[in-house]
Write a protein that holds these residues in place. Structure first.
Motif, PDB file in Angstrom:
ATOM      1  N   TRP A  24      22.313 -50.209 -56.165  1.00  0.00           N
ATOM      2  CA  TRP A  24      22.851 -50.391 -57.512  1.00  0.00           C
ATOM      3  C   TRP A  24      24.378 -49.697 -57.611  1.00  0.00           C
ATOM      4  O   TRP A  24      24.971 -50.216 -58.966  1.00  0.00           O
ATOM      5  N   GLY A  25      25.284 -49.608 -56.739  1.00  0.00           N
ATOM      6  CA  GLY A  25      26.391 -49.458 -56.445  1.00  0.00           C
ATOM      7  C   GLY A  25      26.716 -47.864 -57.184  1.00  0.00           C
ATOM      8  O   GLY A  25      26.053 -47.050 -57.420  1.00  0.00           O
ATOM      9  N   TRP A  26      28.118 -47.641 -57.559  1.00  0.00           N
ATOM     10  CA  TRP A  26      28.518 -46.419 -57.965  1.00  0.00           C
ATOM     11  C   TRP A  26      27.891 -46.261 -59.361  1.00  0.00           C
ATOM     12  O   TRP A  26      27.646 -45.018 -59.783  1.00  0.00           O
ATOM     13  N   GLN A  27      27.637 -47.193 -60.071  1.00  0.00           N
ATOM     14  CA  GLN A  27      27.113 -46.758 -61.613  1.00  0.00           C
ATOM     15  C   GLN A  27      25.846 -46.272 -61.479  1.00  0.00           C
ATOM     16  O   GLN A  27      25.218 -45.208 -62.114  1.00  0.00           O
ATOM     17  N   GLY A  28      24.963 -46.737 -60.497  1.00  0.00           N
ATOM     18  CA  GLY A  28      23.463 -46.497 -60.344  1.00  0.00           C
ATOM     19  C   GLY A  28      23.350 -45.195 -59.679  1.00  0.00           C
ATOM     20  O   GLY A  28      22.697 -44.104 -60.223  1.00  0.00           O
ATOM     21  N   LEU A  29      24.355 -44.847 -58.589  1.00  0.00           N
ATOM     22  CA  LEU A  29      24.513 -43.568 -58.165  1.00  0.00           C
ATOM     23  C   LEU A  29      24.950 -42.340 -59.059  1.00  0.00           C
ATOM     24  O   LEU A  29      24.396 -41.452 -59.307  1.00  0.00           O
ATOM     25  N   ALA A  30      25.884 -42.689 -59.940  1.00  0.00           N
ATOM     26  CA  ALA A  30      26.251 -41.865 -60.976  1.00  0.00           C
ATOM     27  C   ALA A  30      25.197 -41.478 -61.806  1.00  0.00           C
ATOM     28  O   ALA A  30      24.820 -40.210 -62.252  1.00  0.00           O
ATOM     29  N   VAL A  31      24.531 -42.612 -62.607  1.00  0.00           N
ATOM     30  CA  VAL A  31      23.465 -42.380 -63.420  1.00  0.00           C
ATOM     31  C   VAL A  31      22.138 -41.412 -62.888  1.00  0.00           C
ATOM     32  O   VAL A  31      21.704 -40.497 -63.173  1.00  0.00           O
ATOM     33  N   VAL A  32      21.912 -41.823 -61.412  1.00  0.00           N
ATOM     34  CA  VAL A  32      20.739 -40.900 -60.924  1.00  0.00           C
ATOM     35  C   VAL A  32      21.085 -39.430 -60.767  1.00  0.00           C
ATOM     36  O   VAL A  32      20.403 -38.666 -60.856  1.00  0.00           O
ATOM     37  N   ALA A  33      22.547 -39.262 -60.335  1.00  0.00           N
ATOM     38  CA  ALA A  33      23.017 -38.081 -60.270  1.00  0.00           C
ATOM     39  C   ALA A  33      22.682 -37.366 -61.400  1.00  0.00           C
ATOM     40  O   ALA A  33      22.419 -36.088 -61.501  1.00  0.00           O
ATOM     41  N   ILE A  34      23.349 -37.750 -62.551  1.00  0.00           N
ATOM     42  CA  ILE A  34      23.120 -37.143 -63.857  1.00  0.00           C
ATOM     43  C   ILE A  34      21.875 -36.989 -64.166  1.00  0.00           C
ATOM     44  O   ILE A  34      21.517 -35.868 -64.878  1.00  0.00           O
ATOM     45  N   LEU A  35      20.982 -37.707 -64.061  1.00  0.00           N
ATOM     46  CA  LEU A  35      19.607 -37.616 -64.352  1.00  0.00           C
ATOM     47  C   LEU A  35      18.957 -36.527 -63.418  1.00  0.00           C
ATOM     48  O   LEU A  35      18.098 -35.526 -64.105  1.00  0.00           O
ATOM     49  N   SER A  36      19.243 -36.421 -62.290  1.00  0.00           N
ATOM     50  CA  SER A  36      19.001 -35.343 -61.343  1.00  0.00           C
ATOM     51  C   SER A  36      19.357 -33.935 -61.939  1.00  0.00           C
ATOM     52  O   SER A  36      18.389 -32.973 -62.130  1.00  0.00           O
ATOM     53  N   ILE A  37      20.500 -33.726 -62.215  1.00  0.00           N
ATOM     54  CA  ILE A  37      21.157 -32.627 -62.913  1.00  0.00           C
ATOM     55  C   ILE A  37      20.530 -32.271 -64.339  1.00  0.00           C
ATOM     56  O   ILE A  37      20.066 -31.124 -64.552  1.00  0.00           O
ATOM     57  N   LEU A  38      20.125 -33.263 -65.102  1.00  0.00           N
ATOM     58  CA  LEU A  38      19.446 -33.011 -66.090  1.00  0.00           C
ATOM     59  C   LEU A  38      18.174 -32.524 -66.308  1.00  0.00           C
ATOM     60  O   LEU A  38      17.706 -31.618 -66.806  1.00  0.00           O
TER      61      LEU A  38
END
Length: 386
Positions: A24-38
């Motif tokens: 999913w590219g950088w957008q997918g990576l950013a959202v997955v990272a934010i969800l992990s932190i959340l």
């Protein structure tokens, strides 16, 4: 110790982030990272509670919780539950929901967007109840004392949190739901849908809370019984180490932990809908976060101590309250996913920094971080104790 405990979590994080970036590219990576932190931030208190109960179990039941439990937590609550929510809200079958997400993402996105008012109302009410029950409870430590002291006094009124939640639901249904955002930028009257879904979220919270209280009461009863049996075994000269190790108390502890874990999973899963409707981003991000929560539970148990950062639980619940408000607002208005996620991260970071400063001040004054009579004067000096 850290590498051994968090090794699996670190490995799964690396693999998950690589997969997200590849697909999913950088957008997918950013959202997955934010969800992990959340997920980690919202479930931090879950790890602390789990550790407090888990340390009472023997090695066998600890392994059961950390093996079977992780399967339920990651694959059940973080993967299946979001699909079920989408399927119910969009009135399609779970398999059809997954097929649509894979074969026709645009159609799936349309269904999820049109079902968002129902999801937001359900999740907003569930999260709001978690926040209200926390903020209205009298607590030993207070982060924002100017706000939490008067609210704790108000919390003595019976059913206050339920009344406030219903008022918020009524106002939301009369304002945001009257012109709810739909696919293609259109608006529709979703007043009845929001009311029904919000009441369902409230009922779900009350059921989960009731089950948790039930298992907690049974746990206390079984612990009292085992203490009596242990004293009796001592009087008779029998081996007390064999009393209750695989008895009902251990089983009820296990059930209680699973109910607790499921209830804490609700806020992470439902809160994730405020960030993204993409079920695979959601499952991957929340799954990574759940692995860290389990690793943290193991770490706390093996260390034999609970965390000293007393305001993190406050920060997590303020993040839950913020997510509840955001979900209700998104019934009508769109809010950027990254902004939503960063609000929760900022609240957690602020509570962590406040905890660090508290610890530094107490240590400088020669007090104890864990409270007690020797710590009371130090806490009052920095305004953290009730």
């Amino acid at each position: 110790m850290l590498l051994k405990t968090f090794g699996w979590s670190l490995g799964i994080t690396a693999a998950g982030f690589a997969l997200a970036a590849l697909l999913w590219g950088w957008q997918g990576l950013a959202v997955v990272a934010i969800l992990s932190i959340l997920e980690i931030s919202l479930s931090f208190d879950n790890a602390v509670v789990n550790a407090g109960v888990l340390k009472k179990l023997n090695a066998f039941w600890q392994r059961i919780f950390l093996t079977i439990g992780i399967l339920i937590a990651v694959f059940g609550m973080r993967l299946v539950f979001p699909v079920v929510i989408v399927a119910i809200s969009a009135k399609i079958g779970p398999i059809e929901a997954v097929d649509l997400a894979l074969a026709d993402p645009d159609k799936y996105q349309q269904l999820v967007t049109d079902a968002h008012p129902a999801i937001a109302a359900f999740g907003g009410m569930f999260l709001l109840m978690i926040f209200l029950d926390f903020i209205f409870e009298e607590r030993e430590y207070k982060w924002l004392a100017w706000l939490e002291r008067p609210l704790a006094k108000l919390g003595k009124v019976d059913m206050l949190s339920v009344c406030i939640a219903l008022i918020v639901l009524l106002v939301s249904s009369m304002t945001f739901a009257a012109a709810a955002h739909q696919h293609g930028g259109h608006h529709a009257d979703k007043t009845a849908t929001v009311l029904l879904s919000g009441i369902a979220g409230l009922i779900t919270y009350l059921i989960v809370g009731g089950l948790s209280s039930h298992f907690e009461n049974r746990l206390e009863e079984e612990e009292e019984r085992e203490q009596e049996e242990e004293e009796k075994a001592k009087e008779e000269g029998r081996d007390t180490s064999m009393v209750g190790l695989a008895g009902k108390a251990a089983f009820f502890m296990f059930l209680y932990l699973e109910v607790l874990d499921a209830s804490f999973s609700f806020d992470g899963v439902i809160g994730a809908f405020a960030i993204t409707n993409h079920i695979f981003w959601m499952a991957l991000g929340l799954g990574i976060g759940a692995m860290y929560v389990r690793s943290l539970t193991v770490y706390l148990v093996r260390q034999g101590t609970l965390d000293d950062y007393v305001y993190l639980e406050h920060g997590a619940h303020y993040a839950i309250g913020a997510l509840a408000a955001i979900l209700l607002v998104t019934i009508k208005y769109e809010i950027n996913e990254v902004v939503t996620g960063l609000i929760g991260v900022a609240l957690i970071a602020a509570s962590f920094w406040s905890s660090v400063r508290r610890n530094q001040r107490i240590e400088a004054s020669g007090g104890s971080l864990h409270g007690g009579e020797g710590d009371e004067s130090s806490d009052e000096a920095v305004g953290t104790r009730a």
